[in-house]
Design a protein around this motif. Structure first.
Motif, PDB file in Angstrom:
ATOM      1  N   ALA A 129       0.858  -1.202   0.000  1.00 23.81           N
ATOM      2  CA  ALA A 129       0.000   0.000   0.000  1.00 23.81           C
ATOM      3  C   ALA A 129       0.885   1.240   0.000  1.00 23.81           C
ATOM      4  N   GLY A 130       1.227   1.687  -1.221  1.00 22.74           N
ATOM      5  CA  GLY A 130       2.049   2.892  -1.373  1.00 22.74           C
ATOM      6  C   GLY A 130       1.153   4.051  -1.747  1.00 22.74           C
ATOM      7  N   SER A 131       1.006   4.273  -3.070  1.00 24.96           N
ATOM      8  CA  SER A 131       0.099   5.347  -3.519  1.00 24.96           C
ATOM      9  C   SER A 131      -1.321   5.094  -3.025  1.00 24.96           C
ATOM     10  N   HIS A 154       6.703   0.030   5.663  1.00 29.03           N
ATOM     11  CA  HIS A 154       8.075   0.125   5.155  1.00 29.03           C
ATOM     12  C   HIS A 154       8.317   1.496   4.532  1.00 29.03           C
ATOM     13  N   PHE A 155       9.596   1.768   4.218  1.00 24.55           N
ATOM     14  CA  PHE A 155      10.014   3.076   3.680  1.00 24.55           C
ATOM     15  C   PHE A 155       9.768   4.208   4.684  1.00 24.55           C
ATOM     16  N   ILE A 156       9.733   3.901   5.960  1.00 18.73           N
ATOM     17  CA  ILE A 156       9.447   4.952   6.943  1.00 18.73           C
ATOM     18  C   ILE A 156      10.791   5.580   7.326  1.00 18.73           C
ATOM     19  N   SER A 157      10.935   6.868   7.008  1.00 16.58           N
ATOM     20  CA  SER A 157      12.288   7.415   6.969  1.00 16.58           C
ATOM     21  C   SER A 157      12.595   8.380   8.097  1.00 16.58           C
ATOM     22  N   ALA A 158      13.902   8.436   8.399  1.00 21.37           N
ATOM     23  CA  ALA A 158      14.405   9.318   9.459  1.00 21.37           C
ATOM     24  C   ALA A 158      15.925   9.351   9.366  1.00 21.37           C
ATOM     25  N   LYS A 203      18.131   0.390   1.421  1.00 22.53           N
ATOM     26  CA  LYS A 203      18.962   1.604   1.327  1.00 22.53           C
ATOM     27  C   LYS A 203      18.629   2.327   0.033  1.00 22.53           C
ATOM     28  N   CYS A 204      18.449   3.621   0.132  1.00 22.57           N
ATOM     29  CA  CYS A 204      18.053   4.432  -1.024  1.00 22.57           C
ATOM     30  C   CYS A 204      19.292   5.092  -1.641  1.00 22.57           C
ATOM     31  N   VAL A 205      19.357   5.159  -2.975  1.00 21.26           N
ATOM     32  CA  VAL A 205      20.518   5.805  -3.611  1.00 21.26           C
ATOM     33  C   VAL A 205      20.339   7.318  -3.711  1.00 21.26           C
ATOM     34  N   ARG A 360      16.109  12.739  -7.597  1.00 22.18           N
ATOM     35  CA  ARG A 360      15.120  11.807  -8.163  1.00 22.18           C
ATOM     36  C   ARG A 360      14.000  11.425  -7.200  1.00 22.18           C
ATOM     37  N   ILE A 361      14.345  11.381  -5.917  1.00 19.11           N
ATOM     38  CA  ILE A 361      13.328  10.964  -4.943  1.00 19.11           C
ATOM     39  C   ILE A 361      12.174  11.954  -4.860  1.00 19.11           C
ATOM     40  N   GLU A 362      12.438  13.215  -5.220  1.00 19.94           N
ATOM     41  CA  GLU A 362      11.432  14.254  -4.989  1.00 19.94           C
ATOM     42  C   GLU A 362      10.144  14.028  -5.783  1.00 19.94           C
ATOM     43  N   ARG A 363      10.241  13.278  -6.888  1.00 19.82           N
ATOM     44  CA  ARG A 363       9.030  12.992  -7.681  1.00 19.82           C
ATOM     45  C   ARG A 363       8.260  11.799  -7.136  1.00 19.82           C
ATOM     46  N   ILE A 364       8.833  11.164  -6.093  1.00 22.66           N
ATOM     47  CA  ILE A 364       8.217   9.933  -5.585  1.00 22.66           C
ATOM     48  C   ILE A 364       7.652  10.091  -4.174  1.00 22.66           C
ATOM     49  N   TRP A 365       8.496  10.585  -3.239  1.00 17.66           N
ATOM     50  CA  TRP A 365       7.977  10.597  -1.858  1.00 17.66           C
ATOM     51  C   TRP A 365       6.970  11.729  -1.655  1.00 17.66           C
ATOM     52  N   ASP A 366       6.272  11.654  -0.556  1.00 17.02           N
ATOM     53  CA  ASP A 366       5.166  12.603  -0.267  1.00 17.02           C
ATOM     54  C   ASP A 366       4.086  12.565  -1.339  1.00 17.02           C
ATOM     55  N   GLY A 367       3.949  11.424  -2.008  1.00 15.55           N
ATOM     56  CA  GLY A 367       2.948  11.283  -3.069  1.00 15.55           C
ATOM     57  C   GLY A 367       3.590  11.527  -4.422  1.00 15.55           C
ATOM     58  N   GLU A 370       2.229  11.378 -10.259  1.00 14.32           N
ATOM     59  CA  GLU A 370       0.952  10.905 -10.822  1.00 14.32           C
ATOM     60  C   GLU A 370      -0.174  11.132  -9.811  1.00 14.32           C
ATOM     61  N   ILE A 371       0.105  10.847  -8.551  1.00 16.87           N
ATOM     62  CA  ILE A 371      -0.936  11.036  -7.526  1.00 16.87           C
ATOM     63  C   ILE A 371      -1.257  12.528  -7.371  1.00 16.87           C
ATOM     64  N   GLN A 372      -0.228  13.380  -7.459  1.00 18.66           N
ATOM     65  CA  GLN A 372      -0.494  14.835  -7.369  1.00 18.66           C
ATOM     66  C   GLN A 372      -1.384  15.275  -8.540  1.00 18.66           C
ATOM     67  N   ARG A 373      -1.121  14.695  -9.718  1.00 12.34           N
ATOM     68  CA  ARG A 373      -1.953  15.078 -10.885  1.00 12.34           C
ATOM     69  C   ARG A 373      -3.396  14.603 -10.695  1.00 12.34           C
ATOM     70  N   HIS A 374      -3.570  13.449 -10.034  1.00 16.46           N
ATOM     71  CA  HIS A 374      -4.941  13.005  -9.726  1.00 16.46           C
ATOM     72  C   HIS A 374      -5.643  14.046  -8.846  1.00 16.46           C
ATOM     73  N   ILE A 375      -4.889  14.581  -7.875  1.00 18.19           N
ATOM     74  CA  ILE A 375      -5.483  15.567  -6.945  1.00 18.19           C
ATOM     75  C   ILE A 375      -5.904  16.820  -7.720  1.00 18.19           C
TER      76      ILE A 375
HETATM   77  C1  LIG Z   1      13.365   7.342   0.689  1.00 16.60           C
HETATM   78  C2  LIG Z   1      11.903   7.218   0.983  1.00 16.60           C
HETATM   79  C3  LIG Z   1      11.402   7.741   2.165  1.00 16.60           C
HETATM   80  C4  LIG Z   1      10.055   7.619   2.457  1.00 16.60           C
HETATM   81  N1  LIG Z   1       9.582   8.053   3.675  1.00 16.60           N
HETATM   82  C5  LIG Z   1       8.319   7.752   4.044  1.00 16.60           C
HETATM   83  C6  LIG Z   1       7.863   8.000   5.375  1.00 16.60           C
HETATM   84  O1  LIG Z   1       8.602   8.535   6.210  1.00 16.60           O
HETATM   85  N2  LIG Z   1       6.602   7.633   5.712  1.00 16.60           N
HETATM   86  C7  LIG Z   1       5.753   7.031   4.831  1.00 16.60           C
HETATM   87  O2  LIG Z   1       4.638   6.705   5.213  1.00 16.60           O
HETATM   88  N3  LIG Z   1       6.146   6.776   3.544  1.00 16.60           N
HETATM   89  C8  LIG Z   1       7.410   7.113   3.153  1.00 16.60           C
HETATM   90  N4  LIG Z   1       7.840   6.830   1.869  1.00 16.60           N
HETATM   91  C9  LIG Z   1       6.923   6.185   0.950  1.00 16.60           C
HETATM   92  C10 LIG Z   1       6.522   7.062  -0.242  1.00 16.60           C
HETATM   93  O3  LIG Z   1       5.585   8.023   0.141  1.00 16.60           O
HETATM   94  C11 LIG Z   1       6.023   6.087  -1.329  1.00 16.60           C
HETATM   95  O4  LIG Z   1       7.180   5.480  -1.866  1.00 16.60           O
HETATM   96  C12 LIG Z   1       5.207   6.766  -2.394  1.00 16.60           C
HETATM   97  O5  LIG Z   1       3.985   7.233  -1.889  1.00 16.60           O
HETATM   98  C13 LIG Z   1       4.919   5.817  -3.584  1.00 16.60           C
HETATM   99  O6  LIG Z   1       4.499   4.564  -3.161  1.00 16.60           O
HETATM  100  P1  LIG Z   1       5.237   3.257  -3.759  1.00 16.60           P
HETATM  101  O7  LIG Z   1       6.709   3.480  -3.637  1.00 16.60           O
HETATM  102  O8  LIG Z   1       4.667   2.081  -3.080  1.00 16.60           O
HETATM  103  O9  LIG Z   1       4.901   3.252  -5.285  1.00 16.60           O
HETATM  104  P2  LIG Z   1       3.564   2.678  -5.979  1.00 16.60           P
HETATM  105  O10 LIG Z   1       2.367   3.208  -5.269  1.00 16.60           O
HETATM  106  O11 LIG Z   1       3.695   1.215  -6.144  1.00 16.60           O
HETATM  107  O12 LIG Z   1       3.635   3.381  -7.396  1.00 16.60           O
HETATM  108  C14 LIG Z   1       4.451   2.883  -8.461  1.00 16.60           C
HETATM  109  C15 LIG Z   1       4.131   3.725  -9.702  1.00 16.60           C
HETATM  110  O13 LIG Z   1       2.751   3.571 -10.050  1.00 16.60           O
HETATM  111  C16 LIG Z   1       2.159   4.844 -10.132  1.00 16.60           C
HETATM  112  N5  LIG Z   1       0.759   4.793  -9.719  1.00 16.60           N
HETATM  113  C17 LIG Z   1       0.233   4.204  -8.622  1.00 16.60           C
HETATM  114  N6  LIG Z   1      -1.081   4.409  -8.559  1.00 16.60           N
HETATM  115  C18 LIG Z   1      -1.404   5.183  -9.622  1.00 16.60           C
HETATM  116  C19 LIG Z   1      -2.602   5.755 -10.117  1.00 16.60           C
HETATM  117  N7  LIG Z   1      -3.773   5.610  -9.496  1.00 16.60           N
HETATM  118  N8  LIG Z   1      -2.547   6.490 -11.255  1.00 16.60           N
HETATM  119  C20 LIG Z   1      -1.373   6.685 -11.915  1.00 16.60           C
HETATM  120  N9  LIG Z   1      -0.211   6.169 -11.495  1.00 16.60           N
HETATM  121  C21 LIG Z   1      -0.227   5.427 -10.365  1.00 16.60           C
HETATM  122  C22 LIG Z   1       2.952   5.721  -9.185  1.00 16.60           C
HETATM  123  O14 LIG Z   1       2.773   7.102  -9.464  1.00 16.60           O
HETATM  124  C23 LIG Z   1       4.356   5.222  -9.464  1.00 16.60           C
HETATM  125  O15 LIG Z   1       4.847   5.833 -10.618  1.00 16.60           O
HETATM  126  C24 LIG Z   1       9.185   6.993   1.540  1.00 16.60           C
HETATM  127  C25 LIG Z   1       9.699   6.498   0.342  1.00 16.60           C
HETATM  128  C26 LIG Z   1      11.027   6.594   0.061  1.00 16.60           C
HETATM  129  C27 LIG Z   1      11.539   6.004  -1.221  1.00 16.60           C
END
Ligand SMILES: Cc1cc2nc3c(=O)[nH]c(=O)nc-3n(C[C@H](O)[C@H](O)[C@H](O)COP(=O)(O)OP(=O)(O)OC[C@H]3O[C@@H](n4cnc5c(N)ncnc54)[C@H](O)[C@@H]3O)c2cc1C
Length: 386
Positions: A129-131, A154-158, A203-205, A360-367, A370-375
């Motif tokens: 359960a990521g996005s 997982h991915f819970i960072s500090a 470990k993240c690069v 690179r991470i900036e386009r992934i964490w905190d949503g 793609e998720i921001q565009r949904h919003i």
């Molecule tokens: C270094 C690091 C630190 C982090 N720290 C924290 C933290 O402290 N606490 C915490 O809770 N989380 C943390 N995260 C988690 C981070 O918020 C998630 O990695 C992020 O939300 C994406 O989830 P995912 O990696 O499971 O990717 P996924 O959700 O599996 O997404 C994979 C791809 O599919 C796309 N996708 C998914 N769903 C859709 C959709 N509906 N429409 C279009 N595209 C979609 C995504 O945009 C992405 O491109 C951290 C992550 C990293 C890498």
């Protein structure tokens, strides 16, 4: 900086820049090579940040924080963005979710985070359960007045091992007009409780040395006073603060892009090929021009967003737009900087490759983007009933 500032805010910016130049930047290369921040370096940054009043600057003075407003915080975050988050995060910006602490929670969790006696984790993401955060499997079931928590994050960072986590878990299902929806509750969970394991994860690069943790909960008994905010209102609570987190991402992206652009401009002006500085070739010069245009636009978006936040009008889509635009602007600037440097841009000896990875991470964490565009899309279509 593209935004005119008051004298007071300019002084703040200069103070943070001087702090970083003296106490943080000298460690960047070592940290990246080691893949971790040596404890003594982290603690030193932490101590110096406290002396300067930069530690927990986002929290109100009434709870021991720095009491800075959003505009001032954006200036700090932009300066911090020039370096790796592995180092930056030793200067804590505790999650504002902690302001929801009530009663004994204030003494136990909020105040120690403001002073640096404790560190917290924000535990939402799970392996499956990521996005789709609503897909979470972590759950807490009632047992008398208590709750029994099971699940994994997982991915819970500090920057370093934390003392407790704010953990989001399903505590039931609500019927809504859009169908059944998980009830999610936020809990304050101490690392040393029976059934709790916090351990280092992947470990993240990007930002080498900034750690991610796995949190495992095995029949953890939680007392009623470990609920943060209201039962079943965990997402609403998080939602109040997630927007600002996205603005801070935007500000840090601007800081990093500015640093990369300085490097790119310097290289373009001094590296010669065909008897001339490579910046005199239009292909290179236009890259610099596009960087400047992108950075100015991003700075203006952050500036607009913090003004909205200071006025109490920030909407989800405002924050989403900032996060997408600034993070994508940064990645373009980073990639173009590598291109301007040519082969040298990818050499370990040069900071460019590190900043490129860190970007690179900036386009992934905190949503993700793609998720921001949904919003943003939702904000356009919902009023039209779609
Ligand atoms: C270094 C690091 C630190 C982090 N720290 C924290 C933290 O402290 N606490 C915490 O809770 N989380 C943390 N995260 C988690 C981070 O918020 C998630 O990695 C992020 O939300 C994406 O989830 P995912 O990696 O499971 O990717 P996924 O959700 O599996 O997404 C994979 C791809 O599919 C796309 N996708 C998914 N769903 C859709 C959709 N509906 N429409 C279009 N595209 C979609 C995504 O945009 C992405 O491109 C951290 C992550 C990293 C890498």
């Amino acid at each position: 900086m593209n935004i005119p500032m008051s004298h007071e805010n300019e002084l703040l910016r200069e103070t943070v820049r001087a702090f970083f130049n003296e106490h943080v930047l000298p460690h960047e290369e070592t940290v990246d090579r080691l893949g971790e921040v040596p404890e003594e370096i982290g603690r030193d940054i932490e101590a110096k940040a406290k002396e300067l009043g930069l530690y927990a600057a986002n929290l109100p003075e009434s709870v021991g924080g720095g009491g800075l407003n959003h505009t001032q915080m954006s200036i700090i975050e932009r300066e911090f963005g020039r370096t790796s988050h592995a180092l930056h995060s030793w200067v804590a910006r505790p999650t504002e979710l902690l302001l929801a602490c009530q009663g004994d929670q204030v003494e136990k969790y909020l105040l120690p985070c403001a002073t640096g006696e404790k560190r917290e984790l924000f535990g939402l993401t799970e392996p499956e359960a990521g996005s789709d955060a609503m897909g979470m499997k972590s759950n807490a079931k009632r047992d008398g007045d208590d709750w029994i928590l099971n699940g994994m994050k997982h991915f819970i960072s500090a920057p370093t091992m934390a003392d407790f986590a704010i953990v989001f878990a399903a505590t039931g299902v609500d019927e809504t007009k859009r169908g059944p929806r998980k009830r999610v509750t936020a809990f304050l969970v101490d690392r040393d409780m029976p059934g709790v394991t916090f351990r280092e994860g992947n470990k993240c690069v990007s930002n080498r040395g900034y750690k991610t943790y796995e949190l495992i909960f095995d029949d953890v008994r939680l007392a009623p006073d470990q609920v943060l905010g209201e039962e079943g209102r965990g997402f609403e609570l998080a939602g109040q603060w997630l927007g600002m987190g996205r603005i801070w991402v935007g500000a840090t992206c601007c800081g990093k892009a500015e640093r990369l652009m300085e490097m790119a401009a310097d290289w373009a002006a001094t590296r010669k090929q065909f008897g001339q500085p490579i910046g005199s070739f239009q292909a290179t010069g236009f890259r610099l021009a596009d960087m400047a245009i992108g950075l100015r636009s991003a700075d203006l978006m952050v500036w607009d967003a913090v003004r909205r936040a200071d006025a109490g009008h920030l909407k989800d889509e405002d924050a989403a737009m900032v996060k997408v635009y600034c993070s994508e602007m940064l990645c373009k600037v980073a990639d173009d900087t590598v291109q301007i440097f040519g082969g040298m841009g990818l050499m370990e000896e040069m900071p460019v490759q590190r900043l490129w990875r860190d970007s690179r991470i900036e386009r992934i964490w905190d949503g993700t983007s793609e998720i921001q565009r949904h919003i943003v899309t939702r904000s356009i279509l919902r009023p039209l009933g779609a």
